[in-house]
Scaffold this active site. Structure first.
Site, PDB file in Angstrom:
ATOM      1  N   HIS A  57      11.568   1.287   7.584  1.00  0.00           N
ATOM      2  CA  HIS A  57      10.289   0.426   7.729  1.00  0.00           C
ATOM      3  C   HIS A  57      10.312   0.028   6.655  1.00  0.00           C
ATOM      4  CE1 HIS A  57       6.020   0.628   7.997  1.00  0.00           C
ATOM      5  NE2 HIS A  57       5.806  -0.762   7.819  1.00  0.00           N
ATOM      6  N   HIS A 105       9.791  -4.224   5.552  1.00  0.00           N
ATOM      7  CA  HIS A 105       9.587  -5.690   5.961  1.00  0.00           C
ATOM      8  C   HIS A 105      10.308  -6.660   4.639  1.00  0.00           C
ATOM      9  CE1 HIS A 105       5.970  -5.266   8.397  1.00  0.00           C
ATOM     10  NE2 HIS A 105       5.846  -3.664   7.489  1.00  0.00           N
ATOM     11  N   HIS A 153       2.816  -0.990  14.187  1.00  0.00           N
ATOM     12  CA  HIS A 153       2.168  -0.453  13.367  1.00  0.00           C
ATOM     13  C   HIS A 153       0.959   0.286  13.984  1.00  0.00           C
ATOM     14  CE1 HIS A 153       4.554  -2.526  10.364  1.00  0.00           C
ATOM     15  NE2 HIS A 153       4.311  -1.926   9.025  1.00  0.00           N
ATOM     16  N   GLU A 195      -1.926   3.720  10.665  1.00  0.00           N
ATOM     17  CA  GLU A 195      -2.302   3.372   9.499  1.00  0.00           C
ATOM     18  C   GLU A 195      -3.809   3.091   8.402  1.00  0.00           C
ATOM     19  OE1 GLU A 195      -0.824  -0.621   7.980  1.00  0.00           O
ATOM     20  OE2 GLU A 195      -0.527   0.068   5.980  1.00  0.00           O
ATOM     21  N   ASP A 228       8.430   0.124   3.431  1.00  0.00           N
ATOM     22  CA  ASP A 228       7.404  -0.623   3.430  1.00  0.00           C
ATOM     23  C   ASP A 228       7.628  -2.102   2.799  1.00  0.00           C
ATOM     24  OD1 ASP A 228       5.528  -1.939   5.797  1.00  0.00           O
ATOM     25  OD2 ASP A 228       3.724  -0.603   4.202  1.00  0.00           O
ATOM     26  N   ASP A 229       7.087  -2.464   2.001  1.00  0.00           N
ATOM     27  CA  ASP A 229       7.031  -3.804   1.381  1.00  0.00           C
ATOM     28  C   ASP A 229       7.292  -3.518  -0.490  1.00  0.00           C
ATOM     29  OD1 ASP A 229       6.141  -5.577   2.857  1.00  0.00           O
ATOM     30  OD2 ASP A 229       4.576  -4.097   3.536  1.00  0.00           O
TER      31      ASP A 229
HETATM   32  N1  HPA Z   1       0.859  -2.994   7.886  1.00  0.00           N
HETATM   33  C1  HPA Z   1       0.187  -4.014   8.341  1.00  0.00           C
HETATM   34  N2  HPA Z   1       1.078  -5.243   8.333  1.00  0.00           N
HETATM   35  C2  HPA Z   1       2.101  -5.388   7.323  1.00  0.00           C
HETATM   36  C3  HPA Z   1       2.520  -4.215   6.728  1.00  0.00           C
HETATM   37  C4  HPA Z   1       1.489  -2.505   6.467  1.00  0.00           C
HETATM   38  O1  HPA Z   1       2.028  -1.892   5.709  1.00  0.00           O
HETATM   39  N3  HPA Z   1       3.409  -4.590   5.001  1.00  0.00           N
HETATM   40  C5  HPA Z   1       3.788  -6.085   5.444  1.00  0.00           C
HETATM   41  N4  HPA Z   1       2.639  -6.388   6.938  1.00  0.00           N
HETATM   42 ZN    ZN Z   2       5.178  -2.411   7.721  1.00  0.00          ZN
END
Ligand code: HPA
Ligand code: ZN
Length: 340
Positions: A16, A18, A196, A199, A277-278
């Site tokens: 996971h 991006h 996703h 969350e 994630d990011d």
């Molecule tokens: N959630 C939804 N969209 C996203 C995320 C996330 O954690 N990171 C990058 N785009």
């Molecule tokens: Zn994500």
């Protein structure tokens, strides 16, 4: 060996991530200069100070703005290559990365420019760093079905490079149903699917991702604890959740790491994995995420290794590649590397 050393050397698999979320402020400035793009900040430090988020949307607004500096194929190559070098430092042996084509095509950057830059870097990563990888295309759920269909159409000629499709961006107000027909078409075309869900959004988004989008993994999914029957179903089916601990704290999904449920879910038998994630926005890459979990939630080394074992099982590679990854993990756990 202390846990930090164990974590540093533990083979890891990321599911996971991006790629646009690996844009470090320093590279943002370099690319802005190279492409003559004005930034609303004067230094990388100012950018870092802006990374205080209240929720998912407040992050997304800044994240899409940052992606504006990515224009040419070489920019996507450089971004991906920098991420792979971080993977090598963290002993990530396999990674499955998301990209958001609509973030770029909406600004006039061609789909092919994006995919070629990312793919070329991943090939070099395989050859020069020994890191295997896959690419997953994510649809932006705040955009409409028609835009998702047009994006899927563009992906068809890159089926050799794209293993699956996913769903990201603003979860609240954009449920899985909105993309049921796009995902049905993607499945017909042979793509695997992920989304996703759970969350910020409700448990129903997890159920609907499983039933309507036929996902092979749920991204995040941490809200599943609101429904004990769902937790049981996830454990029984060994449906994987790609959990992102530092992201969840930065976006206030949990008030603190002590309150994170990843270890609880692991002990309830759910196939949870640790991911970044990011990482440029949320304060860390794979080892940082493992360290945050180990520091604030008491886990054993066996449990830390289980996160990688789960990720290998949930990865989108052939059985023979899974065996290769499992034996790399096993030789570390068995102490062949001299660490245990
Ligand atoms: N959630 C939804 N969209 C996203 C995320 C996330 O954690 N990171 C990058 N785009
Ligand atoms: Zn994500």
């Amino acid at each position: 060996m202390n846990q930090t050393t164990f974590i540093k050397h533990l083979p890891k698999v990321e599911l996971h991530l991006h790629i646009e979320g690996t844009l470090e402020p320093e590279m943002m400035f370099q690319l802005a200069q190279r492409n003559n793009i004005a930034l609303p900040y004067s230094t990388p430090e100012q950018v870092k100070q802006a990374y205080q988020f209240e929720n998912l949307q407040s992050f997304l607004d800044i994240y899409y703005q940052g992606a504006n500096v990515l224009v040419h194929e070489q920019d996507f190559y450089d971004l991906t290559w920098a991420y792979l070098r971080r993977c090598a430092q963290d002993n990530v042996i396999h990674t499955e990365i998301f990209f958001d084509p609509q973030t770029h095509t909406e600004r006039g950057v061609a789909f092919d420019t994006v995919i070629h830059g990312i793919h070329r870097a991943l090939q070099d990563g395989r050859e020069q760093l020994g890191i295997s990888s896959q690419i997953i295309l994510c649809f932006l759920r705040h955009l409409d079905e028609e835009s998702a269909f047009a994006t899927l159409e563009q992906a068809l000629e890159h089926k050799d490079k794209i293993i699956g499709v996913g769903l990201d961006s603003s979860e609240l107000g954009h449920p899985p149903q909105k993309f049921a027909r796009v995902f049905a078409r993607a499945l017909e075309e042979g793509f695997l699917t992920v989304a996703h869900a759970g969350e910020e959004g409700p448990v129903s988004n997890i159920y609907d991702s499983l039933e309507l989008l036929k996902v092979s993994r749920v991204d995040h999914g941490v809200r599943c604890v609101d429904d004990p029957a769902l937790v049981e179903q996830l454990a029984k089916s060994q449906m994987s959740l790609t959990v992102c601990p530092l992201s969840n704290i930065k976006l206030k999904v949990f008030a603190s790491m002590q309150e994170h449920n990843i270890v609880e879910l692991l002990r309830r038998g759910v196939c949870v994995t640790i991911n970044s994630d990011d990482p440029a926005y949320f304060g860390g890459y794979m080892s940082d995420n493992f360290n945050a979990v180990a520091e604030h939630l008491s886990v054993t080394e066996q449990e830390l290794a289980q996160f990688t074992r789960n990720a290998i099982n949930a990865s989108f590679v052939s059985d023979s590649d899974k065996s290769r990854l499992h034996s790399q993990l096993q030789s570390f756990v068995a102490g062949d590397n001299g660490f245990v």
